[in-house]
Motif scaffolding. Sequence first.
Motif, PDB file in Angstrom:
ATOM      1  N   THR A  81      12.657  18.563  -9.908  1.00 38.73           N
ATOM      2  CA  THR A  81      14.024  18.381  -9.440  1.00 38.73           C
ATOM      3  C   THR A  81      14.992  18.356 -10.614  1.00 38.73           C
ATOM      4  N   GLN A  83       7.449  15.667  -9.089  1.00 38.39           N
ATOM      5  CA  GLN A  83       8.578  16.128  -8.280  1.00 38.39           C
ATOM      6  C   GLN A  83       9.890  15.863  -9.004  1.00 38.39           C
ATOM      7  N   PHE A 105       9.716  24.118  -5.333  1.00 35.32           N
ATOM      8  CA  PHE A 105       8.609  23.586  -6.133  1.00 35.32           C
ATOM      9  C   PHE A 105       7.502  23.140  -5.193  1.00 35.32           C
ATOM     10  N   LYS A 106       6.273  23.533  -5.526  1.00 36.94           N
ATOM     11  CA  LYS A 106       5.101  23.143  -4.744  1.00 36.94           C
ATOM     12  C   LYS A 106       4.057  22.515  -5.667  1.00 36.94           C
ATOM     13  N   SER A 107       3.508  21.383  -5.236  1.00 36.21           N
ATOM     14  CA  SER A 107       2.522  20.664  -6.051  1.00 36.21           C
ATOM     15  C   SER A 107       1.334  20.257  -5.200  1.00 36.21           C
ATOM     16  N   THR A 134      12.868  16.971  -0.057  1.00 37.10           N
ATOM     17  CA  THR A 134      11.504  16.677  -0.487  1.00 37.10           C
ATOM     18  C   THR A 134      10.664  16.338   0.730  1.00 37.10           C
ATOM     19  N   ASN A 153      11.279  20.568  -2.503  1.00 31.33           N
ATOM     20  CA  ASN A 153       9.982  20.140  -3.041  1.00 31.33           C
ATOM     21  C   ASN A 153       8.973  19.991  -1.915  1.00 31.33           C
ATOM     22  N   VAL A 165       6.942  15.167   1.891  1.00 34.36           N
ATOM     23  CA  VAL A 165       5.704  14.570   1.388  1.00 34.36           C
ATOM     24  C   VAL A 165       4.868  14.145   2.591  1.00 34.36           C
ATOM     25  N   VAL A 216       5.345  18.409  -1.654  1.00 34.32           N
ATOM     26  CA  VAL A 216       4.398  17.647  -2.477  1.00 34.32           C
ATOM     27  C   VAL A 216       3.335  16.918  -1.656  1.00 34.32           C
ATOM     28  N   ASP A 226       3.029  23.408  -9.680  1.00 34.28           N
ATOM     29  CA  ASP A 226       2.536  22.564 -10.772  1.00 34.28           C
ATOM     30  C   ASP A 226       1.464  23.317 -11.552  1.00 34.28           C
ATOM     31  N   GLN A 236       8.387   9.191  -4.445  1.00 34.59           N
ATOM     32  CA  GLN A 236       9.160  10.426  -4.324  1.00 34.59           C
ATOM     33  C   GLN A 236      10.648  10.123  -4.262  1.00 34.59           C
ATOM     34  N   THR A 238       2.710  11.457  -9.244  1.00 38.73           N
ATOM     35  CA  THR A 238       3.049  12.401  -8.185  1.00 38.73           C
ATOM     36  C   THR A 238       4.545  12.380  -7.909  1.00 38.73           C
TER      37      THR A 238
END
Length: 324
Positions: free
Chosen positions: A117, A113, A295-297, A198, A220, A200, A222, A246, A140, A109
């Motif tokens: 990145t 990221q 970015f999305k996960s 980021t 990000n 999280v 995440v 993702d 992260q 995980t």
Amino acid sequence: MLILTAQDIQQFYTMKDAVSADKQALKIYTQGNSEVPLRINFDMQKGQCLIMPAHIKENDVVGLKIVSVFPDNPKLGKPSVPAQVFMIDPLTGEVCAMLDGTFVTQLRTGAVQGAATDLLARKDAKRAVLIGTGGQAASQLEAMLTVRQLTDVAIFGLDVNKGKQFTEEMKKRFAHFSANLYFSNDLDEDIRQADIITSVTTSKVVTFNGDLVKPGTHINGVGAYTPEMHEIPSNIVKNADIRVLDTKDGVFAEAGDIIDPINQHLVTKQDFYELGDLVIDPQKCRQNDQQITLFKSVGTAVLDVYVGYDIYQKAKEKGLGMSV
């Protein structure tokens, strides 16, 4: 069967290895060379049990992760989210390895990221913000430090005492990166200065002010992984120059901070790439230093299985782990 603990894996497998593996895993996914059934979720008396299988067709590798959520486990001195990753030998169909799934999840995980990145953040990015100090936060942070030569990282959490303790632990753990890690007393100001953000968390409300994000920042998301969770501001989703997921199937079904802007007609599903698209065609990555990238996960078993098999192969080469 080879049993690999977190301590075994840490001896030889790095975040850099995991970033590279995650890129390849999502490339394979986007190319259609994997099969990832929907995860199975069993509600049990004391918690939940999730079974997540995947088949990497390109390598003919099958594996699965079993992860449970049992909130009362800490009373028994056990982790609340225990997990194991099992690998199947492609030549015999036998279970050939069992890995510490909690550690593999944290590693892959963080690494996904890190992969995003690496592909999207400005090459000269120096300042980052990490929002969240839970179980996934350390990996992260390590991923950001691994893919960019950061000078300053602001760490923020709603629980100030926990956040400050986490920050002190990370200073010791990642001292070799020579970055200035500090607990943020002014998140808005740190967001204004950030080159990388980021988040999280499992927050149901946005975790930072999107209006403060400067041009050229990479973001990000995440942590949030259900339709009720919303850590990324809608205006960031709307205004980002490049939006990457993702997996489209996973994010469009599970991530509230992406589902809602789509339902509100701020963006369409066609406005998003998969991370695998960027690995296949680097021209889809950042094109200038003014673009805001997102970015999305929400995670996918293809990451657990690909990274798990990579770890297994390297452990065999080095003669590490316990055979039973």
